[in-house]
Design a protein around this motif. Structure first.
Motif, PDB file in Angstrom:
ATOM      1  N   ASN A  30     -78.438  28.553  16.741  1.00 18.95           N
ATOM      2  CA  ASN A  30     -77.928  27.230  16.444  1.00 18.95           C
ATOM      3  C   ASN A  30     -76.463  27.076  16.892  1.00 18.95           C
ATOM      4  O   ASN A  30     -75.855  25.789  17.109  1.00 18.95           O
ATOM      5  N   PHE A  31     -75.574  28.080  16.840  1.00 18.22           N
ATOM      6  CA  PHE A  31     -74.493  28.010  16.724  1.00 18.22           C
ATOM      7  C   PHE A  31     -73.679  28.280  18.154  1.00 18.22           C
ATOM      8  O   PHE A  31     -74.173  29.084  18.789  1.00 18.22           O
ATOM      9  N   ALA A  32     -72.790  27.375  18.630  1.00 16.91           N
ATOM     10  CA  ALA A  32     -72.340  27.349  20.003  1.00 16.91           C
ATOM     11  C   ALA A  32     -71.324  28.510  20.113  1.00 16.91           C
ATOM     12  O   ALA A  32     -71.148  29.359  21.194  1.00 16.91           O
ATOM     13  N   VAL A  33     -70.514  29.022  19.017  1.00 16.88           N
ATOM     14  CA  VAL A  33     -69.644  29.831  18.909  1.00 16.88           C
ATOM     15  C   VAL A  33     -69.572  30.612  17.577  1.00 16.88           C
ATOM     16  O   VAL A  33     -69.716  29.899  16.485  1.00 16.88           O
ATOM     17  N   MET A  34     -69.494  31.765  17.562  1.00 16.99           N
ATOM     18  CA  MET A  34     -69.510  32.465  16.074  1.00 16.99           C
ATOM     19  C   MET A  34     -68.710  33.706  16.363  1.00 16.99           C
ATOM     20  O   MET A  34     -68.477  34.420  17.320  1.00 16.99           O
ATOM     21  N   TYR A  50     -65.337  37.029  19.060  1.00 10.52           N
ATOM     22  CA  TYR A  50     -65.956  35.992  18.840  1.00 10.52           C
ATOM     23  C   TYR A  50     -67.020  36.026  20.093  1.00 10.52           C
ATOM     24  O   TYR A  50     -66.619  36.920  21.143  1.00 10.52           O
ATOM     25  N   ASP A  52     -69.821  33.402  22.358  1.00  9.37           N
ATOM     26  CA  ASP A  52     -70.241  32.247  22.742  1.00  9.37           C
ATOM     27  C   ASP A  52     -71.813  32.427  23.069  1.00  9.37           C
ATOM     28  O   ASP A  52     -72.405  31.228  23.535  1.00  9.37           O
ATOM     29  N   ALA A  96     -68.768  30.498  11.876  1.00  6.18           N
ATOM     30  CA  ALA A  96     -69.651  29.791  12.913  1.00  6.18           C
ATOM     31  C   ALA A  96     -69.157  28.389  13.306  1.00  6.18           C
ATOM     32  O   ALA A  96     -68.881  27.536  12.493  1.00  6.18           O
ATOM     33  N   ASN A  97     -68.957  27.978  14.624  1.00  5.87           N
ATOM     34  CA  ASN A  97     -68.595  26.833  15.088  1.00  5.87           C
ATOM     35  C   ASN A  97     -67.284  26.590  14.455  1.00  5.87           C
ATOM     36  O   ASN A  97     -66.214  27.546  14.466  1.00  5.87           O
ATOM     37  N   SER A  98     -66.787  25.380  14.243  1.00  2.00           N
ATOM     38  CA  SER A  98     -65.310  25.439  13.658  1.00  2.00           C
ATOM     39  C   SER A  98     -65.094  24.944  12.264  1.00  2.00           C
ATOM     40  O   SER A  98     -64.316  25.112  11.833  1.00  2.00           O
ATOM     41  N   GLN A  99     -66.252  25.122  11.506  1.00  2.00           N
ATOM     42  CA  GLN A  99     -66.435  24.571  10.016  1.00  2.00           C
ATOM     43  C   GLN A  99     -66.929  25.507   9.166  1.00  2.00           C
ATOM     44  O   GLN A  99     -66.620  25.479   7.856  1.00  2.00           O
TER      45      GLN A  99
END
Length: 111
Positions: A30-34, A50, A52, A96-99
């Motif tokens: 579900n995560f674009a970036v981790m 990281y 993608d 995960a992602n930005s937040q």
């Protein structure tokens, strides 16, 4: 509420290895970036590695020693750490992602 939980931190001798785990409450697909960050005492939080999903990237200080991988269960991101050095000592955080952040796991490299 998405949650990340890190584990695997420990006290190890220089040259030793650890494998950190970041377990997500949902599939990491579900995560674009981790990725993984770390923060040593008195220092700023630093990006370590990281992904993608298509490729992985590493900070110069850990290239060749640390490796990201995904668990078969689809909810886990690993950080394999080899040839550990005292300067790797820090609290390691999953993101995960930005937040979305985990609460961290302590890695101490000392003789």
């Amino acid at each position: 509420q998405v949650q990340l939980v890190e584990s695997g931190g420990a006290l190890v001798q220089p040259g030793g290895s650890l494998k950190l785990s970041c377990i997500s409450s949902i599939s990491i697909n579900n995560f674009a970036v981790m990725g993984w960050y770390r923060q040593a005492p008195g220092k700023q939080r630093e990006l370590v590695a990281y992904t993608d999903g298509g490729s992985s990237h590493y900070v110069d200080s850990v290239k060749g020693r640390f490796t990201l991988s995904r668990g078969n269960a689809k909810n886990t991101l690993y950080l394999q750490m080899n040839n550990l050095k005292p300067e790797d000592t820090a609290v390691y955080y999953c993101k995960a992602n930005s937040q979305i952040w985990g609460q961290g796991t302590q890695v101490t490299v000392s003789s």
